[in-house]
Structures are given as structure tokens and as C-alpha cells.
Scaffold this motif. Structure first.
Motif, PDB file in Angstrom:
ATOM      1  N   SER A 149     -19.576 -40.242 -42.874  1.00 31.32           N
ATOM      2  CA  SER A 149     -19.733 -38.878 -43.362  1.00 31.32           C
ATOM      3  C   SER A 149     -19.379 -37.865 -42.273  1.00 31.32           C
ATOM      4  CB  SER A 149     -21.186 -38.645 -43.800  1.00 31.32           C
ATOM      5  OG  SER A 149     -21.418 -37.262 -44.029  1.00 31.32           O
ATOM      6  N   PRO A 150     -18.594 -36.838 -42.603  1.00 28.18           N
ATOM      7  CA  PRO A 150     -18.263 -35.813 -41.602  1.00 28.18           C
ATOM      8  C   PRO A 150     -19.465 -34.991 -41.165  1.00 28.18           C
ATOM      9  CG  PRO A 150     -17.476 -35.173 -43.782  1.00 28.18           C
ATOM     10  CD  PRO A 150     -17.937 -36.591 -43.895  1.00 28.18           C
ATOM     11  N   GLU A 151     -20.581 -35.128 -41.869  1.00 28.43           N
ATOM     12  CA  GLU A 151     -21.788 -34.397 -41.486  1.00 28.43           C
ATOM     13  C   GLU A 151     -22.513 -35.041 -40.308  1.00 28.43           C
ATOM     14  OE1 GLU A 151     -22.824 -31.500 -42.830  1.00 28.43           O
ATOM     15  OE2 GLU A 151     -21.015 -31.504 -44.054  1.00 28.43           O
ATOM     16  N   ILE A 152     -22.219 -36.306 -40.055  1.00 28.30           N
ATOM     17  CA  ILE A 152     -22.933 -37.043 -39.009  1.00 28.30           C
ATOM     18  C   ILE A 152     -21.927 -37.600 -38.008  1.00 28.30           C
ATOM     19  CG2 ILE A 152     -24.485 -38.951 -38.493  1.00 28.30           C
ATOM     20  CD1 ILE A 152     -25.818 -36.709 -40.044  1.00 28.30           C
ATOM     21  N   GLU A 213     -12.356 -44.745 -35.487  1.00 23.93           N
ATOM     22  CA  GLU A 213     -13.175 -43.578 -35.810  1.00 23.93           C
ATOM     23  C   GLU A 213     -12.433 -42.288 -35.444  1.00 23.93           C
ATOM     24  OE1 GLU A 213     -16.917 -44.168 -33.836  1.00 23.93           O
ATOM     25  OE2 GLU A 213     -17.308 -46.058 -34.872  1.00 23.93           O
ATOM     26  N   THR A 214     -12.904 -41.180 -35.970  1.00 24.24           N
ATOM     27  CA  THR A 214     -12.339 -39.866 -35.676  1.00 24.24           C
ATOM     28  C   THR A 214     -13.092 -39.266 -34.490  1.00 24.24           C
ATOM     29  OG1 THR A 214     -11.760 -39.530 -37.998  1.00 24.24           O
ATOM     30  CG2 THR A 214     -11.851 -37.576 -36.594  1.00 24.24           C
ATOM     31  N   VAL A 215     -12.401 -39.068 -33.389  1.00 23.70           N
ATOM     32  CA  VAL A 215     -13.050 -38.663 -32.136  1.00 23.70           C
ATOM     33  C   VAL A 215     -12.516 -37.304 -31.697  1.00 23.70           C
ATOM     34  CG1 VAL A 215     -13.462 -39.280 -29.719  1.00 23.70           C
ATOM     35  CG2 VAL A 215     -13.348 -41.073 -31.469  1.00 23.70           C
ATOM     36  N   SER A 216     -13.426 -36.469 -31.213  1.00 23.17           N
ATOM     37  CA  SER A 216     -13.073 -35.152 -30.685  1.00 23.17           C
ATOM     38  C   SER A 216     -13.759 -34.945 -29.345  1.00 23.17           C
ATOM     39  CB  SER A 216     -13.508 -34.038 -31.652  1.00 23.17           C
ATOM     40  OG  SER A 216     -12.926 -34.233 -32.927  1.00 23.17           O
ATOM     41  N   ARG A 275     -27.968 -27.850 -37.051  1.00 27.90           N
ATOM     42  CA  ARG A 275     -26.736 -28.560 -36.730  1.00 27.90           C
ATOM     43  C   ARG A 275     -26.936 -29.622 -35.648  1.00 27.90           C
ATOM     44  NH1 ARG A 275     -23.184 -23.116 -36.270  1.00 27.90           N
ATOM     45  NH2 ARG A 275     -25.216 -22.457 -35.419  1.00 27.90           N
ATOM     46  N   VAL A 276     -28.099 -29.601 -35.002  1.00 32.77           N
ATOM     47  CA  VAL A 276     -28.434 -30.690 -34.090  1.00 32.77           C
ATOM     48  C   VAL A 276     -28.712 -31.965 -34.882  1.00 32.77           C
ATOM     49  CG1 VAL A 276     -30.096 -31.500 -32.360  1.00 32.77           C
ATOM     50  CG2 VAL A 276     -29.315 -29.127 -32.325  1.00 32.77           C
ATOM     51  N   ILE A 277     -29.325 -31.813 -36.036  1.00 32.59           N
ATOM     52  CA  ILE A 277     -29.571 -32.961 -36.917  1.00 32.59           C
ATOM     53  C   ILE A 277     -28.297 -33.346 -37.664  1.00 32.59           C
ATOM     54  CG2 ILE A 277     -30.943 -33.839 -38.835  1.00 32.59           C
ATOM     55  CD1 ILE A 277     -32.555 -33.372 -36.317  1.00 32.59           C
ATOM     56  N   LEU A 278     -27.623 -32.345 -38.239  1.00 26.44           N
ATOM     57  CA  LEU A 278     -26.337 -32.588 -38.900  1.00 26.44           C
ATOM     58  C   LEU A 278     -25.263 -32.538 -37.816  1.00 26.44           C
ATOM     59  CD1 LEU A 278     -26.855 -30.370 -42.076  1.00 26.44           C
ATOM     60  CD2 LEU A 278     -26.965 -32.865 -41.925  1.00 26.44           C
TER      61      LEU A 278
END
Length: 332
Positions: A149-152, A213-216, A275-278
Motif C-alpha cells: 500500500s502506498p500509505e505505508i 520495492e519502490t524506494v525514495s 503522517r507518522v503512522i501513515l
């Protein structure tokens, strides 16, 4: 009106009892192996049937008495489940980072991981110790890896030194051999927490290429004093885990909330944000704090594009060369 109030009260009480039974059942599921767990399921189901009978008769006093007895027995068992250091760990989490004072101003960092991954779980294993001077810290980067999930996102913190080396800290579940991750299990003392220190050619390449995985990567503005204090805070946390193991928790003690607490110790600008949790939305939080390059002058979406880490072969690259390559997007 009176009937509606009574019905509402009964619904609330029944919901509380149902949640209690579900919570106890899940804790048994993640802690007790078969066949014993099936006997405990049966005992819990019998207690639920007896409670249902009391409810139908309106005997709420007996319901609460039975519930309190079950809860007391469960609590005594639950509080005595302690995290351990001596399980049959998977190779990549077998050693947590520790440190000690070295010669002069140097800090000796022990158990730095430097695996060379050929697949999601296959690697040539290597661990080493490293002497570092916190005064030579030049950068701090947040590395985020999204696997579903892009949220996590999994959050890593990388420290760069004057000689080009980078050390990454990653709070992870300490999986046993053959064990799989369960988000739900993380609520029920399923996994111990481990703090891994690794070079970027190990831990970033694992996620970009071996796992797909998608890494930034996001450079974070911090003063020299803050960088040094945060680096030492991570090492202290690793030493604390070596002395007294702790449980991973899906919400409260995970790969993002753990470093968040350490950052709060070195900066009074950091306050809690959902946003610390998400954690997939963490770049927006960093952008609003003004700690990303060009924050406010350049749209967040542009910075996200610059932060993307492409998949690259690492054969023949030194750790310093690989780390330099990761930051090409920020050199434009």
C-alpha cells in the motif's frame, strides 16, 4: 425513549464483550501453537456460550463476573510473555547494532551488515565493525521503501560521513527462521524489535532490486549538532535493545515511530502528525516542516520525482560509489 436507551446500552455491552473475546482469541492465535491452541479456543468458546446464556436471562452481574475472571487469567498470562534474545533468528536480523567508545573521539560501531543479495532471501553474508567519528557526519537522509500500500512505507535513516561512507539504521521485526510478517500479529507480541545497521549497498539494493520495492531518498536538513546527537541516539537505542529486548508493535513501535521518537529528542520542531503512522505520507510531513531541499519553492510532487531511486546493478561498485549513485537525482 427508555426502551431505546436500554437497547443501546445492551448493544454497547455486547460489543465490548465481543471485542474482548476477539482480542483474547487473536492473542491465543499468535502465541500458542497447535494442538494446545485448539483446546484454549474451545475453552474460550464455552465461556462465550455461558455468557450468552446469562445475557439472554438478563443476568448481567454473572456476565461481568465471568468476564472479569477470564480477563484476570488472560492478563496474568499476557504480562508474563517477555521478549527474548535467543531464538533461531533469520540471518539478516541475527545481529542488532551495538557500539562502544573507541580511541579518542571515535565510536566503534559493531555488527554492521554488508550482505550481497542475489534474491529476496538469498545473500552472501558479511558483518563487520567500524570506527567512526560523529564529528565528520555530513548528511542525514530518510529512505522510504513501499512494498504494498502506498500509505505505508518502511522508513530507514542514513547517515553520511565526510569520506563518502553511509550507515543506515533500520528498525525491523526480528523474524525467526521460517517466520512470515503479519501486520495483525504485530499487535500481539509476535515479533521482537531489532535495530539493524547496514551499508546502503546492502539494505537499499535489497529493496530496490532483490525485492522490487519502490524506494525514495530524501535529504533532510539538520544542524551538525543534531546530526551527531541523532546518530548517537540510534547507537544508544541499539545498546538498549541488546541489554533488554523489546516487542515490535505495528502502531507504536515500528520502523517509523521508533526513529520519530529519537528525532524528537534532538529537535523541538518535531511534533506528532498522523503522517507518522501513515508513513507513506511522511514526505509531505517533512515538506511541511521545511526540512527537505527547496521545500516551499518547489512543489512536493517535483521533490518526490527527484527522490525516486532507480534499480541499478551493484556488481563492481564500492559502497561509496553506490551511495553516490543513489543521490544523483539531488545533484541536478
Amino acid at each position: 425513549m427508555g426502551r431505546a436507551v436500554r437497547l443501546c446500552g445492551r448493544t454497547v455491552r455486547f460489543t465490548l464483550l465481543l471485542c474482548l473475546a476477539l482480542w483474547i482469541g487473536l492473542s491465543l492465535h499468535f502465541q500458542i501453537a497447535a494442538p494446545l491452541v485448539y483446546l484454549l479456543y474451545t475453552a474460550l468458546a464455552l465461556c462465550c456460550l455461558v455468557a450468552a446464556r446469562f445475557i439472554l436471562r438478563g443476568q448481567w452481574g454473572r456476565v461481568w463476573g465471568l468476564s472479569a475472571t477470564v480477563l484476570l487469567i488472560w492478563s496474568m498470562w499476557w504480562m508474563n510473555i517477555a521478549p527474548r534474545q535467543d531464538r533461531n533468528w533469520m540471518a539478516e536480523v541475527a545481529r542488532g547494532v551495538t557500539s562502544e567508545q573507541g580511541v579518542g573521539d571515535l565510536v566503534r560501531v559493531r555488527n554492521v551488515r554488508s550482505f550481497r543479495w542475489s534474491g529476496p532471501t538469498e545473500a552472501v553474508e558479511e558483518w563487520y565493525d567500524l570506527d567512526l567519528d560523529p564529528a565528520t557526519l555530513r548528511s542525514v537522509d530518510i529512505i522510504m521503501s513501499i512494498w504494498d500500500s502506498p500509505e505505508i512505507a518502511h522508513t530507514l535513516v542514513s547517515f553520511g560521513f565526510a569520506d563518502g561512507r553511509h550507515i543506515v539504521f533500520s528498525g525491523e521485526i526480528r523474524k525467526e527462521v521460517g517466520e512470515e510478517f503479519s501486520t495483525l500479529g504485530g499487535f500481539f507480541k509476535k515479533y521482537e524489535l531489532v535495530l539493524i545497521a547496514a551499508d546502503e549497498r546492502d539494505i537499499v539494493h535489497l529493496r530496490t532490486d532483490a525485492r522490487g520495492e519502490t524506494v525514495s531518498l530524501y535529504p533532510v536538513a539538520m544542524s551538525a549538532a543534531q546530526r551527531s546527537a541523532l546518530f548517537l541516539a540510534f547507537l544508544d537505542y541499539g545498546n538498549a535493545l541488546a541489554q533488554e529486548p523489546r516487542w515490535y508493535h505495528t502502531l507504536w513501535t515500528n520502523c517509523t515511530t521508533m526513529p520519530y521518537r529519537l528525532v524528537r529528542g534532538v529537535s523541538d520542531r518535531v511534533v506528532f502528525d498522523p503522517r507518522v503512522i501513515l508513513s507513506g505520507r511522511l514526505p509531505g510531513y517533512l515538506y511541511d516542516l521545511g526540512v527537505l531541499p527547496d521545500a516551499g519553492a518547489v512543489p512536493l510532487e517535483v521533490l518526490k520525482k527527484r527522490a525516486e531511486v532507480p534499480r541499478r546493478a551493484v556488481t563492481g561498485l564500492s559502497g561509496v560509489e553506490y551511495s553516490r549513485m543513489l543521490r544523483e537525482g539531488w545533484q541536478e
